[in-house]
Design an enzyme around this catalytic site. Sequence first.
Site, short mmCIF file in Angstrom:
data_model
loop_
_atom_site.label_atom_id
_atom_site.label_comp_id
_atom_site.label_asym_id
_atom_site.label_seq_id
_atom_site.Cartn_x
_atom_site.Cartn_y
_atom_site.Cartn_z
N GLU A 128 41.92 7.60 159.63
CA GLU A 128 42.66 8.21 160.74
C GLU A 128 41.68 8.72 161.79
OE1 GLU A 128 46.65 9.97 158.96
OE2 GLU A 128 45.04 11.43 158.91
N HIS A 170 41.61 15.37 154.21
CA HIS A 170 42.32 15.15 155.47
C HIS A 170 41.50 15.75 156.59
CE1 HIS A 170 45.36 15.36 158.61
NE2 HIS A 170 45.97 14.40 157.95
#
Length: 237
Positions: free
Chosen positions: A143, A95
């Site tokens: 993302e 992430h």
Amino acid sequence: MPEKKPLIVINFKTYAQATGRAAETLAKIADMVSKMEKVPIIVAVQPTDIYRIAKSTSVPVFAQHIDPVAYGSNTGWILPEAAVDAGAVGTLINHSEKKLELDVIEKTIKKAKELKLQTICCAADSEQAKSVAQFNPDYVAVEPPELIGGNISISTAQPELIEDAVRKVKSASITTKLLVGAGVKTKEDIDIAMKLGAYGVLLASGVTKAKDQKRAIQSLIIGEDKLPKEKKKEEKT
Ligand code: G3P
């Protein structure tokens, strides 16, 4: 042809509204809405919350991170076997708030596969998505870091990134599916992503920080305009 249902992955991060007892409550809500609306939902939770959520719900629980370590002397690391034992069926990795080197990503995906843990490997752009897709995680989630936590979604700000990532991930892996995330808060955001070829979305603040978390998840699936007006609540900033 019936519309393809999106996979919705809710990342609880370390939000107060999604930690400990609140995490359990939110996971139960996600479980209920998933069943009610017949849309697959996954929750990605802190390691300390995996066990309580896996015990009390049937929603698939992912760890937010695991380390490619083995049993032994690894103080403070997250042992994949321990995540499995606690009830996780998958894990997020890389992430943008927990970046990993490419070799660590490869090792972690390999280890996760050995344990039959599903993997969602995050990437900041389509090039990175392609690089990590070569390791065949179950999902790559693109993302753009600058949109994370904001109110402008990847779908509205960078639709071309979604299309490009779909192409690049496909060219690197025949099994890996593409998720997209950052700023996703509405059904429209999801519809655009799906139309452009995504398999689903990864999101956090739109649900975790909503005053009415159930309504926020329902709204993602059926649309705000289909929900009763009087129950509308403001989001926390
Ligand atoms: O992992 C999902 C996350 O990074 C996106 O966050 O708050 O923009 O939905 P958010």
